[in-house]
Structure formats: C-alpha cells, structure tokens
Write a protein that holds these residues in place. Structure first.
Motif, PDB file in Angstrom:
ATOM      1  N   ASP A 271      54.012 -21.813  67.974  1.00  0.00           N
ATOM      2  CA  ASP A 271      53.548 -22.228  69.294  1.00  0.00           C
ATOM      3  C   ASP A 271      52.344 -23.126  69.052  1.00  0.00           C
ATOM      4  N   LEU A 272      52.481 -24.412  69.358  1.00  0.00           N
ATOM      5  CA  LEU A 272      51.393 -25.331  69.084  1.00  0.00           C
ATOM      6  C   LEU A 272      51.455 -26.556  69.987  1.00  0.00           C
ATOM      7  N   VAL A 273      50.351 -27.284  69.976  1.00  0.00           N
ATOM      8  CA  VAL A 273      50.218 -28.510  70.766  1.00  0.00           C
ATOM      9  C   VAL A 273      49.864 -29.640  69.816  1.00  0.00           C
ATOM     10  N   VAL A 274      50.487 -30.801  70.005  1.00  0.00           N
ATOM     11  CA  VAL A 274      50.179 -31.997  69.219  1.00  0.00           C
ATOM     12  C   VAL A 274      49.499 -32.995  70.142  1.00  0.00           C
ATOM     13  N   TRP A 275      48.330 -33.463  69.715  1.00  0.00           N
ATOM     14  CA  TRP A 275      47.598 -34.472  70.471  1.00  0.00           C
ATOM     15  C   TRP A 275      47.610 -35.780  69.687  1.00  0.00           C
ATOM     16  N   ASN A 276      47.677 -36.899  70.378  1.00  0.00           N
ATOM     17  CA  ASN A 276      47.637 -38.207  69.739  1.00  0.00           C
ATOM     18  C   ASN A 276      46.191 -38.696  69.706  1.00  0.00           C
TER      19      ASN A 276
ATOM     20  N   PRO B 287      42.875 -39.795  66.758  1.00  0.00           N
ATOM     21  CA  PRO B 287      42.649 -40.187  65.365  1.00  0.00           C
ATOM     22  C   PRO B 287      42.202 -39.032  64.462  1.00  0.00           C
ATOM     23  N   THR B 288      41.332 -38.159  64.968  1.00  0.00           N
ATOM     24  CA  THR B 288      40.863 -37.001  64.201  1.00  0.00           C
ATOM     25  C   THR B 288      40.645 -35.837  65.165  1.00  0.00           C
ATOM     26  N   HIS B 289      40.483 -34.651  64.603  1.00  0.00           N
ATOM     27  CA  HIS B 289      40.237 -33.465  65.425  1.00  0.00           C
ATOM     28  C   HIS B 289      38.945 -33.597  66.244  1.00  0.00           C
ATOM     29  N   LYS B 290      38.016 -34.404  65.793  1.00  0.00           N
ATOM     30  CA  LYS B 290      36.744 -34.576  66.501  1.00  0.00           C
ATOM     31  C   LYS B 290      36.947 -35.178  67.891  1.00  0.00           C
ATOM     32  N   HIS B 291      37.983 -35.952  68.057  1.00  0.00           N
ATOM     33  CA  HIS B 291      38.245 -36.581  69.351  1.00  0.00           C
ATOM     34  C   HIS B 291      38.652 -35.574  70.423  1.00  0.00           C
ATOM     35  N   LEU B 292      39.081 -34.392  70.021  1.00  0.00           N
ATOM     36  CA  LEU B 292      39.418 -33.355  71.000  1.00  0.00           C
ATOM     37  C   LEU B 292      38.189 -32.955  71.809  1.00  0.00           C
ATOM     38  N   VAL B 293      37.025 -32.988  71.178  1.00  0.00           N
ATOM     39  CA  VAL B 293      35.778 -32.629  71.853  1.00  0.00           C
ATOM     40  C   VAL B 293      35.133 -33.858  72.495  1.00  0.00           C
ATOM     41  N   TYR B 294      35.126 -34.962  71.787  1.00  0.00           N
ATOM     42  CA  TYR B 294      34.481 -36.174  72.303  1.00  0.00           C
ATOM     43  C   TYR B 294      35.132 -36.662  73.588  1.00  0.00           C
ATOM     44  N   ARG B 295      36.441 -36.507  73.677  1.00  0.00           N
ATOM     45  CA  ARG B 295      37.174 -37.013  74.829  1.00  0.00           C
ATOM     46  C   ARG B 295      37.696 -35.864  75.698  1.00  0.00           C
TER      47      ARG B 295
ATOM     48  N   ASP C 116      40.087 -35.928  78.715  1.00  0.00           N
ATOM     49  CA  ASP C 116      40.831 -37.181  78.674  1.00  0.00           C
ATOM     50  C   ASP C 116      42.008 -37.109  77.704  1.00  0.00           C
ATOM     51  N   VAL C 117      42.071 -36.053  76.902  1.00  0.00           N
ATOM     52  CA  VAL C 117      43.112 -35.925  75.892  1.00  0.00           C
ATOM     53  C   VAL C 117      44.269 -35.108  76.468  1.00  0.00           C
ATOM     54  N   ARG C 118      45.434 -35.741  76.517  1.00  0.00           N
ATOM     55  CA  ARG C 118      46.617 -35.050  77.023  1.00  0.00           C
ATOM     56  C   ARG C 118      47.528 -34.697  75.856  1.00  0.00           C
ATOM     57  N   ALA C 119      48.221 -33.606  75.981  1.00  0.00           N
ATOM     58  CA  ALA C 119      49.146 -33.186  74.938  1.00  0.00           C
ATOM     59  C   ALA C 119      50.266 -34.201  74.796  1.00  0.00           C
ATOM     60  N   GLU C 120      50.585 -34.527  73.549  1.00  0.00           N
ATOM     61  CA  GLU C 120      51.712 -35.411  73.274  1.00  0.00           C
ATOM     62  C   GLU C 120      53.000 -34.600  73.242  1.00  0.00           C
ATOM     63  N   THR C 121      52.952 -33.458  72.557  1.00  0.00           N
ATOM     64  CA  THR C 121      54.109 -32.579  72.462  1.00  0.00           C
ATOM     65  C   THR C 121      53.632 -31.137  72.453  1.00  0.00           C
TER      66      THR C 121
END
Length: 66
Positions: free
Chosen positions: A29-34, A36-44, A47-52
């Motif tokens: 059970d997991l989520v893939v985000w598009n 560049p790096t894991h750091k963008h999950l916090v910075y954005r 604004d970050v939507r799940a890709e899959t």
C-alpha cells in the motif's frame, strides 16, 4: 517525517509486522508522487498530488492503473 508517518505510525497502532514498510510479505500500500526529491513533499505541501496510489500491490488511482 516519513518514518514517523509510516513505520512509527504502524508501530503505534500495533501493525508494525504487516504495515509501515515496503518489504516482502507485506501488503504494498503506497503512494507515488511526481517530485524531484523527497524534500519537495514538505516544500510544496498542499501542492503535491499523488501520481499513483497502490493498494495490495495494485494501482487503484493514477497513471499505473490498468
């Protein structure tokens, strides 16, 4: 933060043997985000939507869905 939201969260509710990590024998059970790096999950955040989204190893939402 990712460990707190995954493995530590599973441990807190007594599910560390079956959830919270990607390992053989555990449900995938997991989520893939598009991003560049894991750091963008916090910075954005917000604004970050799940890709899959995968449930039990099968894509249920997004690009990888069959």
């Amino acid at each position: 933060a990712l460990t707190a939201a995954t493995l530590n969260a599973a441990r807190a509710i007594g599910l560390e043997r079956v959830a919270g990590a990607l390992e053989p024998g555990r449900p995938a059970d997991l989520v893939v985000w598009n991003v560049p790096t894991h750091k963008h999950l916090v910075y954005r955040l917000g604004d970050v939507r799940a890709e899959t989204v995968y449930k039990d190893g099968k894509a249920i939402i997004g690009e990888g869905r069959m």
